[in-house]
Design an enzyme around this catalytic site. Structure first.
Site: not given
Ligand code: PEP
Ligand code: MG
Length: 566
Positions: A186, A293, A329, A428, A451-452, A462, A499
């Protein structure tokens, strides 16, 4: 220099004010007049709640509704019949109110702390705040007045509690340093909401710093510079001013369309992982969600989520987006994303193994239940389906067949869904790049998962630092893949988005504009910065840069050139 966790970005330059902990010492004792003690306890709770309500109101006005709710949660907790009842039972057993509050709060603190879960552990901090507040009132201890801190104060505390935060005057407190807390605590949430640079979890901060000394808080890096030289102060003052200038500039883009310098418009979406993140996407001024995701729904539990549970989650996200696009996805497990209860066999090479769409197509019931849940939610907004890790046209065809089967089931049961729901491919893998021309004929859209795609194109993991020098979207091979995927999509007239992280990379943006990307999907905090970076380029300028880059032979060359123009 002291090191901690950077929890709220920005630079704070000022003088330390250490807030020592209140001493809440009391001697536990037995009481004889139970009714009088109960009345004393109830009066203390009333005062605590009135005080907290007042603080919440201050926070609501200075910061926002969500932050005020954290404090309102304290009232709900102490007024909770279970917690309050247990405390009163101890008083009825002739213990003093202080001991009763202490004992029950300790029970809750121990219980929440033992979970190891960040969010639940946070509730332990809330209970500590309640305990100190109520016992403080019972003992008549005067509260420390943070609201009296002079301008240019860097607050140093063991733990920043929501009630302390309520006293913070944004103009006077330039930085916060604590000994405890994490990115999601918090304290961190409140510091970010107040836009005060904060470094949390600095061991021994309240003892090794002294009130009045000069420090610099670097909330981005998580550093606290002690005894800064004149030069250092001047340097950080410049950094702070630049940071604030940029922030103002970015804020001025809120609510504006995402467009290049020539007025060509692009879509700027967000990547999310939970329905709640959809709220963050909207607060960040995202124009939709380019990647939801769905793995989160399947993780941290012992069995598959039901179709209804999934439907509720997708519907919730869609309702939050109020008609803006939501690309969901389908389950992308395996590789680095493990789900223990599925009992997936250990593989020699999980990144090339039985994962994502491959696993789903072999577990049709599970897959169909996810697709049905998405279809049902599509009656509530602009929802699109995206398949991960596609490497062959058959996978797309089989996925689409399942979508048609699911539609037929729903139709037979009279359940509403979007008959024209779009079904897209997450490009990807190297294979999907190479056959992008074939896939584009059968997909409704592409979204490039860099990314992939970078990893699979470069055959570089990665997560492996030793091959990190290969893992770059600026590699000529990866750039060719991206250019090809976009060109193939355009040739078939389907939209192509991105993305992966590369969509937010300032060096990539002119190249993506030139290649013809129309949708960028990025993390919520990057939205305004990406909008700004897109606004810098005309298509013609981007084309000139891309032409040069695509004639280059090495990543180093590309990077060095982009350094000079971006
Ligand atoms: C990607 O691979 O680029 C992507 C966006 O998906 P994830 O990071 O979830 O694998
Ligand atoms: Mg991926």
């Amino acid at each position: 220099m002291l090191k901690g966790i950077g929890a709220s970005d920005g630079y704070g330059i000022g003088r330390v004010m250490i807030i020592a902990e209140q001493t809440l010492e009391y001697t536990p004792h037995e009481i004889s007049d139970v009714d009088a003690e109960l009345a004393r306890y109830r009066a203390a709770v009333d005062t605590f709640c009135d005080h907290t309500m007042e603080q919440a109101e201050n926070i609501r006005q200075s910061t926002g509704e969500k932050e005020a709710e954290i404090l309102m949660g304290h009232i709900a907790m102490i007024r909770d019949p279970f917690m309050g009842g247990e405390i009163e039972n101890i008083i009825k057993a002739e213990q003093c109110a202080e001991a009763a509050v202490d004992q029950i709060c300790k029970m809750f603190i121990d219980m929440f702390s033992a979970t190891g879960d960040d969010l639940t552990m946070q509730r332990a901090a809330d209970v500590r705040d309640i305990r100190d507040g109520v016992i403080g009132i019972l003992l008549g201890v005067q509260e420390v007045k943070i609201s009296d801190a002079p301008a240019g104060t860097v607050l140093v505390v063991k733990e920043l509690t929501p009630s302390m935060t309520a006293g913070i005057k944004k103009d006077n407190i330039v930085g916060i340093i604590t000994e405890t807390g994490s990115q999601t605590s918090h304290s961190a949430i409140l510091a970010r909401a107040l836009e005060i640079p904060a470094v949390l979890s600095v061991p021994g901060a309240t003892t090794c710093l002294s009130s009045g000394e000069m420090v610099i808080v670097d909330g981005g890096k998580g550093n606290v510079e002690t005894a800064p030289s004149e030069d250092m102060i001047a340097d950080y003052t410049q950094k702070r001013d630049a940071f604030l200038r940029e922030k103002r500039e970015l804020e001025s883009l809120r609510g504006k369309p995402t467009a290049g310098a020539d007025g060509i418009e692009y879509e700027l979406f967000c990547n999310i992982g939970t329905p709640k993140d959809a709220t963050k996407a909207m607060e960040a001024d995202g124009e939709g969600v380019g990647l939801f995701r769905t793995e989160f729904l399947f993780m941290d539990r012992n069995q598959l989520p039901t179709e209804d549970e999934q439907f509720e989650a997708y519907k919730q996200a869609s309702l939050i987006l109020k008609g803006k696009p939501l690309i969901i996805r389908t389950l992308d497990i395996g590789g680095d994303k493990e789900i223990p209860y599925l009992g997936l066999a250990k593989e020699e090479n999980p990144f090339m193994g039985f994962r994502a769409i491959r696993y789903c197509l072999k577990n049709r019931d599970m897959f169909k239940s996810q697709i049905k849940a998405i279809l049902r939610a599509s009656a509530f907004g602009d929802i699109r389906i995206m398949f991960p890790l596609i490497t062959a046209v058959e996978e797309l065809r089989q996925g689409r067949e399942l979508v048609e089967e699911a539609k037929a089931d729903l139709k037979a049961s009279g359940i509403a869904y979007d008959e024209n729901i779009q079904v897209g491919v997450m490009t990807e893998t190297a294979a999907s790049g190479v056959i992008a021309d074939l896939l584009a004929k059968e997909a409704d859209f592409f979204s490039i998962g860099t990314n992939d795609l970078t990893g699979y194109t470069m055959a570089a993991d990665r997560g492996n630092g030793d091959v990190g020098y290969l893992y770059s979207p600026l590699q000529p091979s990866v750039l060719r893949m991206i250019r090809r995927i976009i060109a193939c999509g355009r040739a078939e007239g389907i939209p192509v988005g991105m993305c992966g992280e590369a969509a937010a990379n300032p060096k990539m943006i002119p190249l993506l504009i030139s290649f013809g990307l129309t949708e960028f999907s990025v993390s919520a905090p990057s939205v305004l910065r990406v909008r700004k970076n897109i606004s810098k380029w005309t298509k013609a300028e981007a084309d000139a840069i891309a032409e040069k880059v695509m004639a280059m032979t090495t990543e180093a060359e590309v990077r060095a050139y982009l350094d000079t123009v971006v």
